[in-house]
Scaffold this motif. Sequence first.
Motif, PDB file in Angstrom:
ATOM      1  N   VAL A   1      -8.692  -2.556  -4.314  1.00  6.70           N
ATOM      2  CA  VAL A   1      -8.266  -1.973  -3.040  1.00  6.70           C
ATOM      3  C   VAL A   1      -6.748  -2.113  -2.884  1.00  6.70           C
ATOM      4  O   VAL A   1      -6.061  -1.153  -2.504  1.00  6.70           O
ATOM      5  CB  VAL A   1      -9.002  -2.626  -1.854  1.00  6.70           C
ATOM      6  N   ALA A   2      -6.222  -3.286  -3.209  1.00  3.58           N
ATOM      7  CA  ALA A   2      -4.780  -3.510  -3.080  1.00  3.58           C
ATOM      8  C   ALA A   2      -3.999  -2.551  -3.976  1.00  3.58           C
ATOM      9  O   ALA A   2      -2.948  -2.026  -3.589  1.00  3.58           O
ATOM     10  CB  ALA A   2      -4.445  -4.969  -3.429  1.00  3.58           C
ATOM     11  N   THR A   3      -4.514  -2.312  -5.175  1.00  3.12           N
ATOM     12  CA  THR A   3      -3.848  -1.390  -6.104  1.00  3.12           C
ATOM     13  C   THR A   3      -3.845   0.031  -5.547  1.00  3.12           C
ATOM     14  O   THR A   3      -2.829   0.733  -5.589  1.00  3.12           O
ATOM     15  CB  THR A   3      -4.561  -1.438  -7.469  1.00  3.12           C
ATOM     16  N   GLU A   4      -4.987   0.441  -4.987  1.00  3.73           N
ATOM     17  CA  GLU A   4      -5.083   1.784  -4.396  1.00  3.73           C
ATOM     18  C   GLU A   4      -4.150   1.922  -3.190  1.00  3.73           C
ATOM     19  O   GLU A   4      -3.484   2.953  -3.024  1.00  3.73           O
ATOM     20  CB  GLU A   4      -6.544   2.050  -4.005  1.00  3.73           C
ATOM     21  N   LEU A   5      -4.112   0.883  -2.366  1.00  2.00           N
ATOM     22  CA  LEU A   5      -3.218   0.916  -1.194  1.00  2.00           C
ATOM     23  C   LEU A   5      -1.768   1.092  -1.635  1.00  2.00           C
ATOM     24  O   LEU A   5      -1.010   1.852  -1.037  1.00  2.00           O
ATOM     25  CB  LEU A   5      -3.352  -0.395  -0.391  1.00  2.00           C
ATOM     26  N   ARG A   6      -1.399   0.390  -2.698  1.00  3.63           N
ATOM     27  CA  ARG A   6      -0.015   0.429  -3.160  1.00  3.63           C
ATOM     28  C   ARG A   6       0.291   1.730  -3.912  1.00  3.63           C
ATOM     29  O   ARG A   6       1.239   2.444  -3.573  1.00  3.63           O
ATOM     30  CB  ARG A   6       0.253  -0.771  -4.090  1.00  3.63           C
ATOM     31  N   ASP A   7      -0.527   2.060  -4.891  1.00  3.53           N
ATOM     32  CA  ASP A   7      -0.180   3.160  -5.805  1.00  3.53           C
ATOM     33  C   ASP A   7      -0.494   4.535  -5.223  1.00  3.53           C
ATOM     34  O   ASP A   7       0.232   5.488  -5.464  1.00  3.53           O
ATOM     35  CB  ASP A   7      -0.898   2.987  -7.143  1.00  3.53           C
ATOM     36  N   ARG A   8      -1.578   4.649  -4.484  1.00  3.42           N
ATOM     37  CA  ARG A   8      -1.890   5.965  -3.955  1.00  3.42           C
ATOM     38  C   ARG A   8      -1.283   6.190  -2.583  1.00  3.42           C
ATOM     39  O   ARG A   8      -0.786   7.271  -2.276  1.00  3.42           O
ATOM     40  CB  ARG A   8      -3.414   6.186  -3.893  1.00  3.42           C
ATOM     41  N   TYR A   9      -1.346   5.127  -1.750  1.00  4.58           N
ATOM     42  CA  TYR A   9      -0.919   5.315  -0.356  1.00  4.58           C
ATOM     43  C   TYR A   9       0.474   4.766  -0.081  1.00  4.58           C
ATOM     44  O   TYR A   9       0.987   4.918   1.030  1.00  4.58           O
ATOM     45  CB  TYR A   9      -1.949   4.686   0.593  1.00  4.58           C
TER      46      TYR A   9
ATOM     47  N   LEU B   1      -2.716  -7.349   8.637  1.00  2.00           N
ATOM     48  CA  LEU B   1      -2.308  -6.553   7.481  1.00  2.00           C
ATOM     49  C   LEU B   1      -3.288  -5.398   7.318  1.00  2.00           C
ATOM     50  O   LEU B   1      -4.508  -5.608   7.343  1.00  2.00           O
ATOM     51  CB  LEU B   1      -2.332  -7.412   6.203  1.00  2.00           C
ATOM     52  N   HIS B   2      -2.782  -4.187   7.184  1.00  4.62           N
ATOM     53  CA  HIS B   2      -3.637  -3.003   7.039  1.00  4.62           C
ATOM     54  C   HIS B   2      -4.685  -2.953   8.151  1.00  4.62           C
ATOM     55  O   HIS B   2      -5.832  -2.568   7.920  1.00  4.62           O
ATOM     56  CB  HIS B   2      -4.321  -2.992   5.656  1.00  4.62           C
ATOM     57  N   GLY B   3      -4.279  -3.412   9.342  1.00  8.23           N
ATOM     58  CA  GLY B   3      -5.191  -3.374  10.482  1.00  8.23           C
ATOM     59  C   GLY B   3      -6.195  -4.510  10.531  1.00  8.23           C
ATOM     60  O   GLY B   3      -7.043  -4.549  11.424  1.00  8.23           O
ATOM     61  N   LEU B   4      -6.112  -5.436   9.585  1.00  7.48           N
ATOM     62  CA  LEU B   4      -7.105  -6.517   9.512  1.00  7.48           C
ATOM     63  C   LEU B   4      -6.501  -7.857   9.928  1.00  7.48           C
ATOM     64  O   LEU B   4      -5.332  -8.136   9.646  1.00  7.48           O
ATOM     65  CB  LEU B   4      -7.643  -6.633   8.079  1.00  7.48           C
ATOM     66  N   HIS B   5      -7.328  -8.678  10.581  1.00  7.18           N
ATOM     67  CA  HIS B   5      -6.875 -10.015  10.989  1.00  7.18           C
ATOM     68  C   HIS B   5      -7.155 -10.999   9.840  1.00  7.18           C
ATOM     69  O   HIS B   5      -8.303 -11.267   9.505  1.00  7.18           O
ATOM     70  CB  HIS B   5      -7.602 -10.466  12.261  1.00  7.18           C
TER      71      HIS B   5
END
Length: 312
Positions: free
Chosen positions: A75-83, A40-44
Amino acid sequence: MSIVALAGGVGAARFLRGLVRVVDPAELTVVANTGDDIRLHGLHVSPDLDTITYTLGGGVHPAQGWGRDGETTAVATELRDRYGRPAWFTLGDRDLATHLVRTEILAGGGTLSEATDVIAAAWGLEFRLVPMTDDPVATRIRTTDGRTLHFQEWWVGERAAPPVADVWLEGAAGARPAPGVLEAIAAADVVVLCPSNPVVSIGTILAVPGIRPALRRACVVGVSPIVAGAVVRGMADRLLPATGTDVSALAVARSYADFLDGWVVDRADEDAAAPLRQLGLAVAVTDTVMTTPDVAASVAGAALGLATAPAT
Ligand code: GDP
Ligand code: CA
């Protein structure tokens, strides 16, 4: 006394909290399911390894039983709302540190076992924690409407709502047990099946070539994850029918009949004791809903007791 435990996530971690009270952790090897692993998001991400690590390391979210205590989701909020990134699987901020460390080790050519060693050491685990395999595998679900999903897409993304036609471990044929797994089973005085999902935790471990035959040569006892014909938590009741197994303590034990020697069932399933004994199994009947580490320790004691008891 040398012990191996086969483990999924939450049910396993609760049980292991009891097991380490009744055995010397230095003599324990825990083999964990990696079929739930996902990128997920490049992470294992290795949910079951992490649930065990956080629970036994004293950092699990106590009410959830998985994830970190005191967790935040900036971080999850930023990934969702900004990106605008997919948000069906939330990775907590503290949890992300674990995935970063694991992914960095893998990117540098390390194995999942090596990453697990580093993470387990950071959490002060006193037993040996190993993934079932270092090779890439993934539990897949085929829904009755004909879609093939990663286990996490079905369970977390769709809340286990779509009925299941089939479930399998992708990559199983080419997977090898992680270093030390077969050796630990061969050397074990007893192998314990934690009360874990029979399909997507224990079933996936058994799907790694070589593990099931090794268990046939070992003394194997287990704790039923099914109590009174139902799951204590999770979705095994949605998956067992797809494998042709009834949702009962008896049926799950039967599905392990080629290697199982003893089975711990809940008092609610006392009726299963006689047919289980007819199968040649040693049986213990006790309270198995692990509301506290004390209960878990007594369940672990009951399981280990079966390893030495003659089958009746
Ligand atoms: P998951 O990866 O989080 O699904 O965790 P596991 O595979 O380890 O465990 C899920 C299974 O454990 C489910 O089938 C639950 O019914 C079972 N389970 C969870 N808590 C308990 C408990 O306290 N007692 C027993 N007997 N089974 C439990
Ligand atoms: Ca799991």
